[in-house]
Scaffold this motif. Structure first.
Motif, PDB file in Angstrom:
ATOM      1  N   MET A   1       0.758  -1.510   0.102  1.00 51.27           N
ATOM      2  CA  MET A   1      -0.030  -0.219  -0.043  1.00 51.27           C
ATOM      3  C   MET A   1       0.927   1.130   0.173  1.00 51.27           C
ATOM      4  O   MET A   1       0.325   2.478  -1.059  1.00 51.27           O
ATOM      5  CB  MET A   1      -1.077   0.054   0.845  1.00 51.27           C
ATOM      6  N   LYS A   2       1.823   1.277   1.013  1.00 52.56           N
ATOM      7  CA  LYS A   2       2.496   2.406   1.119  1.00 52.56           C
ATOM      8  C   LYS A   2       3.431   2.402  -0.124  1.00 52.56           C
ATOM      9  O   LYS A   2       3.782   3.839  -1.142  1.00 52.56           O
ATOM     10  CB  LYS A   2       3.736   2.098   1.927  1.00 52.56           C
ATOM     11  N   VAL A   3       3.997   1.566  -0.889  1.00 53.25           N
ATOM     12  CA  VAL A   3       4.834   1.515  -2.304  1.00 53.25           C
ATOM     13  C   VAL A   3       3.900   2.167  -3.456  1.00 53.25           C
ATOM     14  O   VAL A   3       4.375   3.137  -4.038  1.00 53.25           O
ATOM     15  CB  VAL A   3       5.376   0.096  -2.688  1.00 53.25           C
ATOM     16  N   SER A   4       3.036   1.171  -3.554  1.00 51.66           N
ATOM     17  CA  SER A   4       1.636   1.769  -5.125  1.00 51.66           C
ATOM     18  C   SER A   4       1.577   3.068  -3.915  1.00 51.66           C
ATOM     19  O   SER A   4       1.519   3.608  -5.383  1.00 51.66           O
ATOM     20  CB  SER A   4       0.719   0.234  -4.507  1.00 51.66           C
ATOM     21  N   SER A   5       1.155   3.325  -3.266  1.00 53.16           N
ATOM     22  CA  SER A   5       1.385   5.190  -3.082  1.00 53.16           C
ATOM     23  C   SER A   5       2.509   5.985  -3.382  1.00 53.16           C
ATOM     24  O   SER A   5       1.847   7.807  -4.271  1.00 53.16           O
ATOM     25  CB  SER A   5       0.860   5.208  -1.788  1.00 53.16           C
ATOM     26  N   TYR A   6       3.309   5.361  -3.310  1.00 54.65           N
ATOM     27  CA  TYR A   6       4.997   6.815  -3.470  1.00 54.65           C
ATOM     28  C   TYR A   6       4.943   6.150  -5.447  1.00 54.65           C
ATOM     29  O   TYR A   6       5.501   7.823  -5.862  1.00 54.65           O
ATOM     30  CB  TYR A   6       6.462   5.607  -2.711  1.00 54.65           C
ATOM     31  N   ILE A   7       4.726   4.702  -6.346  1.00 50.71           N
ATOM     32  CA  ILE A   7       5.206   4.677  -7.384  1.00 50.71           C
ATOM     33  C   ILE A   7       4.439   5.753  -8.250  1.00 50.71           C
ATOM     34  O   ILE A   7       5.009   6.803  -9.174  1.00 50.71           O
ATOM     35  CB  ILE A   7       4.478   3.988  -8.056  1.00 50.71           C
ATOM     36  N   MET A   8       2.960   6.906  -7.979  1.00 55.00           N
ATOM     37  CA  MET A   8       2.646   7.342  -9.249  1.00 55.00           C
ATOM     38  C   MET A   8       2.874   9.019  -8.920  1.00 55.00           C
ATOM     39  O   MET A   8       3.911   9.575 -10.185  1.00 55.00           O
ATOM     40  CB  MET A   8       1.055   7.609  -8.702  1.00 55.00           C
ATOM     41  N   PRO A   9       3.548   9.783  -7.424  1.00 54.16           N
ATOM     42  CA  PRO A   9       4.474  10.826  -8.143  1.00 54.16           C
ATOM     43  C   PRO A   9       5.488  10.707  -8.372  1.00 54.16           C
ATOM     44  O   PRO A   9       6.596  11.868  -8.900  1.00 54.16           O
ATOM     45  CB  PRO A   9       3.932  11.396  -6.005  1.00 54.16           C
TER      46      PRO A   9
END
Length: 264
Positions: free
Chosen positions: A117-125
């Motif tokens: 969940m953390k990694v997927s939130s970091y990917i886009m920005p």
């Protein structure tokens, strides 16, 4: 040291007066102004003395930088996704096999759920920032190199993948969380996912969400101040337009409006 001693120690500590706080704040602003002015003076002197041209330097470095940015895009997007999907089958079996009274295993699975969940939130920005840099390097710079078109098209493909990979990672993770917690409601594909998910949370989970929101607001406000200073100095020194500082201020304003609206 017991709790009574800690309370006594905190009570004996003298509170810092408002005058000292104001003096520290003034000194901080003066120090920042001196540092910023000194850096600006040195850059201006270097530009006049040596004829340093940032645009020409960037044009010379564009071929190597564009390849580096493409590699970073691939790593940021596909590295976590490949790792997660390789582990997904194993954790899927563990989730469906865990017993309700096996608290150690449940804690281990909960800790695992946080990572994707953390990694997927970091990917886009991160991917969005890298793609903007890549567009500038391959399209807007004066440098033209043979592989520019290929590098740009490959970057577009990877960036488009970054728009979908986070949703896939989050959907798989949320589905596993709902297996462990059947009371959870909502789907990642639903536009009202956040509100439905919060409505299915208990009070302890809502407190964690509120605490995270407060921390995000503080960090975002501080980041806006720092970015405004950097973008404004860049505009003054490199003679760029005012779009960057204006966008930072718009984000800052939206955060303030959303915060006070949410406090009602």
């Amino acid at each position: 040291m017991d709790m009574n001693q800690i309370k006594e120690q905190n009570t004996n500590q003298k509170p810092v007066s408002d005058k000292k706080k104001l003096l520290c704040l003034i000194l901080l602003w003066v120090g920042c102004a001196v540092v910023g002015g000194g850096v600006g003076f040195l850059i201006a002197t270097a530009q006049k003395g040596n004829g340093w041209d940032p645009a020409a330097f960037l044009a010379r470095m564009a071929p190597a930088l564009s390849v580096i940015v493409l590699i970073l895009l691939v790593i940021v997007n596909f590295g976590p996704a490949v790792w997660y999907f390789l582990k997904l089958r194993v954790f899927n079996r563990r989730v469906h096999a865990v017993k309700p009274d096996d608290y150690e295993e449940l804690d281990a699975l909960d800790a695992y759920m946080d990572a994707p969940m953390k990694v997927s939130s970091y990917i886009m920005p991160i991917s969005s920032a890298l793609f903007a840099i890549q567009f500038h390097l391959t399209v807007l710079t004066d440098s033209t190199f043979a592989a520019a078109d290929f590098v740009f098209i490959a970057s577009v493909v990877v960036f488009l993948a970054s728009l979908f990979l986070p949703f896939i990672l989050q959907k798989k993770t949320v589905d596993l969380i709902k297996v462990l917690n059947p009371e959870k409601k909502g789907s990642v594909l639903d536009l009202n996912f956040r509100s439905k998910w919060e409505n299915s949370c208990d009070e302890a989970e809502l407190q964690i969400i509120r605490k995270g929101g407060a921390c995000a607001f503080k960090a975002g406000s501080t980041a806006c101040i720092v970015l405004w200073v950097i973008s404004t100095l860049t505009m003054m020194l490199l003679e760029t337009n005012a779009l960057a500082p204006v966008c930072v201020c718009l984000i800052w304003l939206i955060m303030q409006i959303a915060y006070f609206k949410g406090c009602k």
